[in-house]
Design a protein around this motif. Structure first.
Motif, PDB file in Angstrom:
ATOM      1  N   LEU A 114       1.070  -1.050  -0.153  1.00 56.83           N
ATOM      2  CA  LEU A 114      -0.300  -0.154   0.061  1.00 56.83           C
ATOM      3  C   LEU A 114       1.022   1.355  -0.064  1.00 56.83           C
ATOM      4  CD1 LEU A 114      -3.668  -0.215   0.384  1.00 56.83           C
ATOM      5  CD2 LEU A 114      -2.916   1.074   2.032  1.00 56.83           C
ATOM      6  N   VAL A 115       1.896   1.342   0.595  1.00 59.91           N
ATOM      7  CA  VAL A 115       2.573   2.749   0.927  1.00 59.91           C
ATOM      8  C   VAL A 115       3.558   2.364  -0.775  1.00 59.91           C
ATOM      9  CG1 VAL A 115       4.828   3.669   2.197  1.00 59.91           C
ATOM     10  CG2 VAL A 115       2.648   2.282   3.191  1.00 59.91           C
ATOM     11  N   ALA A 116       3.934   1.724  -0.805  1.00 56.30           N
ATOM     12  CA  ALA A 116       4.885   1.277  -2.575  1.00 56.30           C
ATOM     13  C   ALA A 116       4.184   2.071  -3.080  1.00 56.30           C
ATOM     14  CB  ALA A 116       5.635   0.168  -2.749  1.00 56.30           C
ATOM     15  N   GLY A 117       2.554   1.998  -3.638  1.00 49.87           N
ATOM     16  CA  GLY A 117       1.576   1.757  -4.717  1.00 49.87           C
ATOM     17  C   GLY A 117       1.451   3.301  -4.578  1.00 49.87           C
ATOM     18  N   GLY A 118       1.397   3.878  -2.694  1.00 46.31           N
ATOM     19  CA  GLY A 118       1.030   5.139  -3.168  1.00 46.31           C
ATOM     20  C   GLY A 118       2.305   6.044  -3.204  1.00 46.31           C
ATOM     21  N   LEU A 119       3.523   6.084  -2.903  1.00 45.19           N
ATOM     22  CA  LEU A 119       4.522   6.642  -3.552  1.00 45.19           C
ATOM     23  C   LEU A 119       4.185   6.279  -4.708  1.00 45.19           C
ATOM     24  CD1 LEU A 119       7.484   5.629  -0.581  1.00 45.19           C
ATOM     25  CD2 LEU A 119       6.327   7.709  -1.059  1.00 45.19           C
TER      26      LEU A 119
ATOM     27  N   CYS B 286       1.987   6.254  -7.089  1.00 49.02           N
ATOM     28  CA  CYS B 286       1.308   7.480  -7.262  1.00 49.02           C
ATOM     29  C   CYS B 286       1.719   9.032  -7.128  1.00 49.02           C
ATOM     30  CB  CYS B 286      -0.210   6.909  -6.261  1.00 49.02           C
ATOM     31  SG  CYS B 286      -0.599   5.577  -6.682  1.00 49.02           S
ATOM     32  N   LEU B 287       2.264   9.144  -6.019  1.00 52.42           N
ATOM     33  CA  LEU B 287       2.364  10.908  -5.687  1.00 52.42           C
ATOM     34  C   LEU B 287       3.576  11.189  -6.879  1.00 52.42           C
ATOM     35  CD1 LEU B 287       2.743  10.833  -2.269  1.00 52.42           C
ATOM     36  CD2 LEU B 287       1.157  11.984  -3.583  1.00 52.42           C
ATOM     37  N   SER B 288       4.512  10.209  -6.722  1.00 50.81           N
ATOM     38  CA  SER B 288       5.487  10.563  -7.899  1.00 50.81           C
ATOM     39  C   SER B 288       5.122  10.545  -9.144  1.00 50.81           C
ATOM     40  CB  SER B 288       6.423   9.358  -7.714  1.00 50.81           C
ATOM     41  OG  SER B 288       6.079   8.228  -9.367  1.00 50.81           O
TER      42      SER B 288
ATOM     43  N   SER C 147      -2.561   7.359 -14.951  1.00 50.13           N
ATOM     44  CA  SER C 147      -2.490   5.740 -14.242  1.00 50.13           C
ATOM     45  C   SER C 147      -2.562   6.483 -12.842  1.00 50.13           C
ATOM     46  CB  SER C 147      -1.279   5.161 -14.660  1.00 50.13           C
ATOM     47  OG  SER C 147      -0.082   5.845 -14.802  1.00 50.13           O
ATOM     48  N   VAL C 148      -2.807   6.988 -12.142  1.00 45.58           N
ATOM     49  CA  VAL C 148      -2.453   7.309 -11.035  1.00 45.58           C
ATOM     50  C   VAL C 148      -3.904   6.458  -9.900  1.00 45.58           C
ATOM     51  CG1 VAL C 148      -3.461   8.285  -8.915  1.00 45.58           C
ATOM     52  CG2 VAL C 148      -1.996   9.542 -10.566  1.00 45.58           C
ATOM     53  N   ALA C 149      -4.910   6.945 -10.277  1.00 48.97           N
ATOM     54  CA  ALA C 149      -6.408   5.883 -10.373  1.00 48.97           C
ATOM     55  C   ALA C 149      -6.032   4.046 -10.173  1.00 48.97           C
ATOM     56  CB  ALA C 149      -7.707   5.486 -10.771  1.00 48.97           C
TER      57      ALA C 149
END
Lengths: 227, 100
Positions: free
Chosen positions: A123-128, A130-132, A141-143
Protein backbone atom coordinates in the motif's frame (compact mmCIF):
# COMPACT_ATOMS: atom_id res chain seq x y z
CA UNK A 1 -15.86 -42.38 18.25
CA UNK A 2 -19.47 -41.37 18.38
CA UNK A 3 -21.04 -39.18 15.74
CA UNK A 4 -21.71 -36.24 18.02
CA UNK A 5 -18.25 -36.41 19.48
CA UNK A 6 -16.71 -36.05 16.03
CA UNK A 7 -18.94 -33.11 15.16
CA UNK A 8 -18.00 -31.47 18.47
CA UNK A 9 -14.32 -32.00 17.79
CA UNK A 10 -14.53 -30.59 14.28
CA UNK A 11 -16.48 -27.53 15.37
CA UNK A 12 -14.02 -26.95 18.19
CA UNK A 13 -11.14 -27.02 15.74
CA UNK A 14 -12.94 -24.61 13.44
CA UNK A 15 -13.76 -22.31 16.34
CA UNK A 16 -10.15 -22.21 17.56
CA UNK A 17 -8.78 -21.62 14.08
CA UNK A 18 -11.17 -18.72 13.55
CA UNK A 19 -10.67 -17.19 16.98
CA UNK A 20 -6.90 -17.34 16.74
CA UNK A 21 -6.42 -15.93 13.27
CA UNK A 22 -9.30 -13.73 12.18
CA UNK A 23 -9.15 -11.02 14.82
CA UNK A 24 -8.44 -8.25 12.36
CA UNK A 25 -10.75 -8.56 9.40
CA UNK A 26 -12.86 -6.80 6.83
CA UNK A 27 -16.30 -7.95 7.92
CA UNK A 28 -19.46 -7.49 5.90
CA UNK A 29 -20.63 -4.42 7.76
CA UNK A 30 -17.26 -2.68 7.73
CA UNK A 31 -16.91 -3.41 4.01
CA UNK A 32 -20.30 -1.79 3.38
CA UNK A 33 -19.27 1.26 5.42
CA UNK A 34 -15.91 1.55 3.65
CA UNK A 35 -17.64 1.26 0.27
CA UNK A 36 -20.14 3.94 1.26
CA UNK A 37 -17.27 6.22 2.30
CA UNK A 38 -15.53 5.71 -1.04
CA UNK A 39 -18.76 6.49 -2.94
CA UNK A 40 -19.20 9.68 -0.94
CA UNK A 41 -15.55 10.52 -1.62
CA UNK A 42 -15.99 10.00 -5.36
CA UNK A 43 -19.10 12.24 -5.37
CA UNK A 44 -17.29 14.96 -3.44
CA UNK A 45 -14.23 14.80 -5.70
CA UNK A 46 -16.32 14.87 -8.86
CA UNK A 47 -18.42 17.76 -7.65
CA UNK A 48 -15.39 19.69 -6.49
CA UNK A 49 -13.29 19.19 -9.63
CA UNK A 50 -15.96 19.38 -12.33
CA UNK A 51 -18.90 21.01 -10.62
CA UNK A 52 -21.20 18.07 -11.37
CA UNK A 53 -21.56 14.33 -10.90
CA UNK A 54 -21.27 13.75 -14.63
CA UNK A 55 -17.65 12.46 -14.56
CA UNK A 56 -18.94 9.45 -12.65
CA UNK A 57 -21.07 8.38 -15.62
CA UNK A 58 -19.66 5.78 -17.96
CA UNK A 59 -20.50 7.94 -20.99
CA UNK A 60 -18.43 10.84 -19.79
CA UNK A 61 -14.91 11.18 -21.20
CA UNK A 62 -12.50 13.69 -19.75
CA UNK A 63 -11.31 16.43 -21.99
CA UNK A 64 -7.60 16.65 -21.81
CA UNK A 65 -7.17 20.25 -20.73
CA UNK A 66 -3.69 20.34 -19.28
CA UNK A 67 -2.82 19.51 -15.70
CA UNK A 68 -5.04 20.44 -12.77
CA UNK A 69 -4.04 23.34 -10.57
CA UNK A 70 -1.77 22.80 -7.61
CA UNK A 71 -4.58 23.80 -5.30
CA UNK A 72 -7.00 21.15 -6.53
CA UNK A 73 -4.23 18.54 -6.43
CA UNK A 74 -3.50 19.29 -2.79
CA UNK A 75 -7.22 19.17 -2.13
CA UNK A 76 -7.54 15.75 -3.79
CA UNK A 77 -4.57 14.31 -1.91
CA UNK A 78 -6.05 15.64 1.34
CA UNK A 79 -9.40 14.05 0.50
CA UNK A 80 -7.70 10.74 -0.25
CA UNK A 81 -5.82 10.87 3.07
CA UNK A 82 -9.05 11.58 4.96
CA UNK A 83 -10.80 8.69 3.17
CA UNK A 84 -7.95 6.28 3.99
CA UNK A 85 -8.01 7.44 7.63
CA UNK A 86 -11.77 6.97 7.96
CA UNK A 87 -11.71 3.56 6.27
CA UNK A 88 -8.87 2.22 8.42
CA UNK A 89 -10.58 3.49 11.59
CA UNK A 90 -13.80 1.76 10.55
CA UNK A 91 -12.02 -1.57 9.99
CA UNK A 92 -10.05 -1.33 13.24
CA UNK A 93 -13.02 -0.23 15.33
CA UNK A 94 -15.30 -2.96 13.92
CA UNK A 95 -12.60 -5.61 14.45
CA UNK A 96 -12.01 -4.34 17.99
CA UNK A 97 -15.69 -4.53 18.94
CA UNK A 98 -16.07 -7.93 17.36
CA UNK A 99 -13.06 -9.16 19.33
CA UNK A 100 -14.53 -7.70 22.50
CA UNK A 101 -17.90 -9.33 21.87
CA UNK A 102 -16.29 -12.73 21.31
CA UNK A 103 -13.85 -12.30 24.23
CA UNK A 104 -10.76 -12.47 22.04
CA UNK A 105 -7.55 -10.68 22.73
CA UNK A 106 -7.07 -7.72 20.40
CA UNK A 107 -3.45 -6.74 20.81
CA UNK A 108 -0.26 -6.25 18.92
CA UNK A 109 1.08 -9.81 18.77
CA UNK A 110 3.36 -11.42 16.22
CA UNK A 111 0.51 -12.35 13.87
CA UNK A 112 -0.97 -8.86 13.92
CA UNK A 113 2.45 -7.33 13.25
CA UNK A 114 3.06 -9.67 10.32
CA UNK A 115 -0.40 -8.88 8.97
CA UNK A 116 -0.01 -5.11 9.22
CA UNK A 117 3.40 -5.30 7.59
CA UNK A 118 2.18 -7.34 4.63
CA UNK A 119 -0.79 -5.00 4.19
CA UNK A 120 1.04 -1.70 4.38
CA UNK A 121 4.11 -2.68 2.39
CA UNK A 122 2.35 -2.80 -1.01
CA UNK A 123 0.00 0.00 0.00
CA UNK A 124 2.76 2.45 0.93
CA UNK A 125 4.81 1.50 -2.14
CA UNK A 126 1.76 2.08 -4.35
CA UNK A 127 0.94 5.35 -2.60
CA UNK A 128 4.46 6.66 -3.16
CA UNK A 129 4.30 5.58 -6.80
CA UNK A 130 1.04 7.52 -7.23
CA UNK A 131 2.60 10.60 -5.63
CA UNK A 132 5.61 10.39 -7.92
CA UNK A 133 3.35 10.09 -10.96
CA UNK A 134 1.41 13.16 -9.91
CA UNK A 135 4.69 14.92 -9.30
CA UNK A 136 5.73 14.14 -12.87
CA UNK A 137 2.39 15.30 -14.26
CA UNK A 138 1.29 11.82 -15.27
CA UNK A 139 -2.25 11.75 -13.88
CA UNK A 140 -3.82 9.18 -16.17
CA UNK A 141 -2.61 6.05 -14.38
CA UNK A 142 -2.91 7.20 -10.74
CA UNK A 143 -6.36 5.71 -10.19
CA UNK A 144 -5.46 2.36 -11.76
CA UNK A 145 -2.26 2.13 -9.69
CA UNK A 146 -4.18 2.83 -6.51
CA UNK A 147 -6.59 0.02 -7.36
CA UNK A 148 -3.89 -2.45 -8.37
CA UNK A 149 -1.71 -1.90 -5.31
CA UNK A 150 -4.72 -2.04 -2.99
CA UNK A 151 -5.64 -5.34 -4.61
CA UNK A 152 -2.11 -6.67 -4.03
CA UNK A 153 -2.29 -5.55 -0.38
CA UNK A 154 -5.58 -7.42 0.06
CA UNK A 155 -4.18 -10.59 -1.51
CA UNK A 156 -1.07 -10.46 0.64
CA UNK A 157 -3.07 -10.37 3.89
CA UNK A 158 -5.61 -12.96 2.80
CA UNK A 159 -3.66 -15.77 4.49
CA UNK A 160 -4.16 -14.05 7.86
CA UNK A 161 -7.87 -13.39 7.59
CA UNK A 162 -10.92 -14.58 5.63
CA UNK A 163 -9.69 -16.15 2.42
CA UNK A 164 -12.42 -14.38 0.48
CA UNK A 165 -10.35 -11.21 0.92
CA UNK A 166 -8.18 -12.66 -1.85
CA UNK A 167 -11.07 -12.64 -4.32
CA UNK A 168 -11.87 -9.03 -3.49
CA UNK A 169 -8.18 -8.24 -4.13
CA UNK A 170 -8.28 -9.96 -7.51
CA UNK A 171 -11.37 -7.99 -8.51
CA UNK A 172 -9.63 -4.75 -7.48
CA UNK A 173 -6.65 -5.62 -9.67
CA UNK A 174 -8.96 -6.45 -12.56
CA UNK A 175 -10.77 -3.11 -12.26
CA UNK A 176 -7.40 -1.32 -12.00
CA UNK A 177 -6.09 -3.01 -15.14
CA UNK A 178 -9.30 -2.23 -17.06
CA UNK A 179 -8.84 1.38 -16.06
CA UNK A 180 -5.28 1.39 -17.35
CA UNK A 181 -6.41 0.15 -20.77
CA UNK A 182 -9.43 2.40 -21.11
CA UNK A 183 -8.46 6.04 -20.86
CA UNK A 184 -10.63 8.90 -19.70
CA UNK A 185 -12.71 7.10 -17.09
CA UNK A 186 -10.44 7.23 -14.03
CA UNK A 187 -13.03 8.53 -11.60
CA UNK A 188 -15.61 6.04 -12.84
CA UNK A 189 -13.26 3.08 -12.32
CA UNK A 190 -12.10 4.46 -8.98
CA UNK A 191 -15.71 4.61 -7.83
CA UNK A 192 -16.37 1.06 -9.08
CA UNK A 193 -13.22 -0.36 -7.46
CA UNK A 194 -13.32 1.31 -4.07
CA UNK A 195 -17.05 1.96 -3.76
CA UNK A 196 -19.16 -0.56 -5.61
CA UNK A 197 -16.82 -3.57 -5.15
CA UNK A 198 -16.67 -3.02 -1.39
CA UNK A 199 -20.44 -2.69 -1.20
CA UNK A 200 -20.97 -5.84 -3.28
CA UNK A 201 -18.40 -7.76 -1.21
CA UNK A 202 -19.96 -6.53 2.04
CA UNK A 203 -23.44 -7.55 0.91
CA UNK A 204 -22.20 -10.96 -0.26
CA UNK A 205 -20.34 -11.46 3.02
CA UNK A 206 -23.35 -10.51 5.12
CA UNK A 207 -25.72 -12.72 3.19
CA UNK A 208 -23.64 -15.87 2.71
CA UNK A 209 -20.84 -15.78 5.23
CA UNK A 210 -21.76 -14.21 8.52
CA UNK A 211 -22.87 -16.71 11.16
CA UNK A 212 -26.43 -15.44 11.44
CA UNK A 213 -26.69 -14.23 7.85
CA UNK A 214 -30.11 -14.47 6.23
CA UNK A 215 -29.09 -16.67 3.30
CA UNK A 216 -26.88 -18.84 5.46
CA UNK A 217 -29.75 -19.66 7.77
CA UNK A 218 -31.92 -20.34 4.74
CA UNK A 219 -29.39 -22.79 3.26
CA UNK A 220 -28.89 -24.47 6.62
CA UNK A 221 -32.63 -25.07 6.81
CA UNK A 222 -32.64 -26.65 3.34
CA UNK A 223 -29.67 -28.85 4.25
CA UNK A 224 -31.35 -29.94 7.49
CA UNK A 225 -34.54 -30.76 5.64
CA UNK A 226 -32.65 -32.97 3.22
CA UNK A 227 -30.61 -34.86 5.81
CA UNK B 1 0.08 -43.71 17.52
CA UNK B 2 -2.20 -44.03 14.49
CA UNK B 3 -5.01 -46.56 14.76
CA UNK B 4 -6.51 -48.57 11.91
CA UNK B 5 -9.13 -46.02 10.90
CA UNK B 6 -6.54 -43.23 10.72
CA UNK B 7 -7.42 -41.61 14.04
CA UNK B 8 -4.27 -40.21 15.62
CA UNK B 9 -4.13 -40.92 19.36
CA UNK B 10 -1.94 -37.86 19.89
CA UNK B 11 -4.84 -35.59 18.94
CA UNK B 12 -7.50 -37.25 21.06
CA UNK B 13 -6.59 -35.00 23.93
CA UNK B 14 -8.45 -31.65 23.84
CA UNK B 15 -5.40 -29.58 24.74
CA UNK B 16 -3.18 -31.10 22.08
CA UNK B 17 -5.97 -30.79 19.52
CA UNK B 18 -6.31 -27.13 20.47
CA UNK B 19 -2.59 -26.41 20.19
CA UNK B 20 -2.48 -28.03 16.77
CA UNK B 21 -5.59 -26.15 15.54
CA UNK B 22 -4.12 -22.78 16.48
CA UNK B 23 -0.73 -23.62 14.97
CA UNK B 24 -2.37 -25.00 11.83
CA UNK B 25 -4.17 -21.70 11.27
CA UNK B 26 -1.30 -19.38 12.19
CA UNK B 27 1.88 -21.31 11.53
CA UNK B 28 3.29 -20.19 14.86
CA UNK B 29 2.11 -18.82 18.19
CA UNK B 30 3.83 -17.78 21.39
CA UNK B 31 3.30 -19.32 24.80
CA UNK B 32 1.14 -16.51 26.20
CA UNK B 33 -1.16 -16.42 23.17
CA UNK B 34 -1.71 -20.19 23.29
CA UNK B 35 -2.30 -20.10 27.02
CA UNK B 36 -4.99 -17.42 26.83
CA UNK B 37 -6.66 -18.89 23.72
CA UNK B 38 -6.93 -22.35 25.23
CA UNK B 39 -7.52 -21.27 28.83
CA UNK B 40 -4.67 -23.33 30.25
CA UNK B 41 -2.24 -23.18 33.13
CA UNK B 42 1.49 -22.82 32.43
CA UNK B 43 2.31 -26.37 33.43
CA UNK B 44 -0.55 -27.93 31.50
CA UNK B 45 0.37 -26.19 28.26
CA UNK B 46 4.09 -26.89 28.73
CA UNK B 47 3.64 -30.62 29.24
CA UNK B 48 1.29 -31.09 26.27
CA UNK B 49 3.51 -28.93 24.06
CA UNK B 50 6.53 -31.02 25.04
CA UNK B 51 4.55 -34.12 24.19
CA UNK B 52 3.84 -32.81 20.68
CA UNK B 53 7.45 -31.73 20.34
CA UNK B 54 8.66 -35.24 21.18
CA UNK B 55 6.46 -36.57 18.39
CA UNK B 56 8.04 -34.10 15.97
CA UNK B 57 4.76 -32.32 15.22
CA UNK B 58 5.80 -29.04 16.82
CA UNK B 59 9.08 -27.18 17.17
CA UNK B 60 9.76 -24.62 19.85
CA UNK B 61 12.10 -21.67 19.96
CA UNK B 62 13.11 -19.86 23.07
CA UNK B 63 13.97 -16.19 22.87
CA UNK B 64 14.22 -13.38 25.38
CA UNK B 65 11.92 -10.39 25.30
CA UNK B 66 12.93 -7.67 27.78
CA UNK B 67 14.99 -10.27 29.61
CA UNK B 68 11.94 -12.50 30.07
CA UNK B 69 11.96 -15.89 28.38
CA UNK B 70 9.44 -16.14 25.56
CA UNK B 71 8.73 -19.45 23.85
CA UNK B 72 7.32 -19.57 20.34
CA UNK B 73 5.88 -22.77 18.89
CA UNK B 74 5.91 -23.62 15.19
CA UNK B 75 4.12 -26.40 13.41
CA UNK B 76 6.38 -28.77 11.47
CA UNK B 77 5.65 -30.32 8.06
CA UNK B 78 5.22 -33.67 9.79
CA UNK B 79 2.70 -32.05 12.16
CA UNK B 80 0.75 -30.53 9.31
CA UNK B 81 0.46 -33.86 7.50
CA UNK B 82 -0.43 -35.73 10.68
CA UNK B 83 -3.12 -33.21 11.60
CA UNK B 84 -4.76 -33.11 8.17
CA UNK B 85 -4.70 -36.93 8.05
CA UNK B 86 -6.45 -36.93 11.41
CA UNK B 87 -9.12 -34.51 10.16
CA UNK B 88 -9.68 -36.58 7.00
CA UNK B 89 -10.08 -39.68 9.15
CA UNK B 90 -12.67 -37.90 11.31
CA UNK B 91 -14.55 -36.80 8.19
CA UNK B 92 -14.52 -40.29 6.80
CA UNK B 93 -15.83 -41.72 10.06
CA UNK B 94 -18.59 -39.14 10.10
CA UNK B 95 -19.61 -39.95 6.53
CA UNK B 96 -19.71 -43.68 7.22
CA UNK B 97 -21.89 -43.12 10.28
CA UNK B 98 -24.23 -40.77 8.41
CA UNK B 99 -24.70 -43.16 5.50
CA UNK B 100 -24.75 -46.41 7.47
Amino acid sequence: MENEEIVDTLSEIRNLMERSSKVLSLSGTSSLLVGGCAMAGAFVASYFLYGSLEPLHWNYVYERSGSPSLESLAWLIGLAAVLIGISLSIVFAMSYYRAKRLHLSFRMDAVMRKMLFSFFLPLVAGGLLCLSQMYNGNYASVASNMLIFYGIALISISSFTYSSTKHLGMCEILVGLSDSFISGHSLFFWMVGFGILHILYGAWFLIFFEKDGVMRRFFMRIKKGRA
Amino acid sequence: MVSLDGINKAFENRVRLGIMSVLMANGSADFVTLKSLLNLSDGNLASHARNLEDLGYVASEKTFMNRKPNTTFHITDLGRTAFSDHISALEKLLKIQLNG
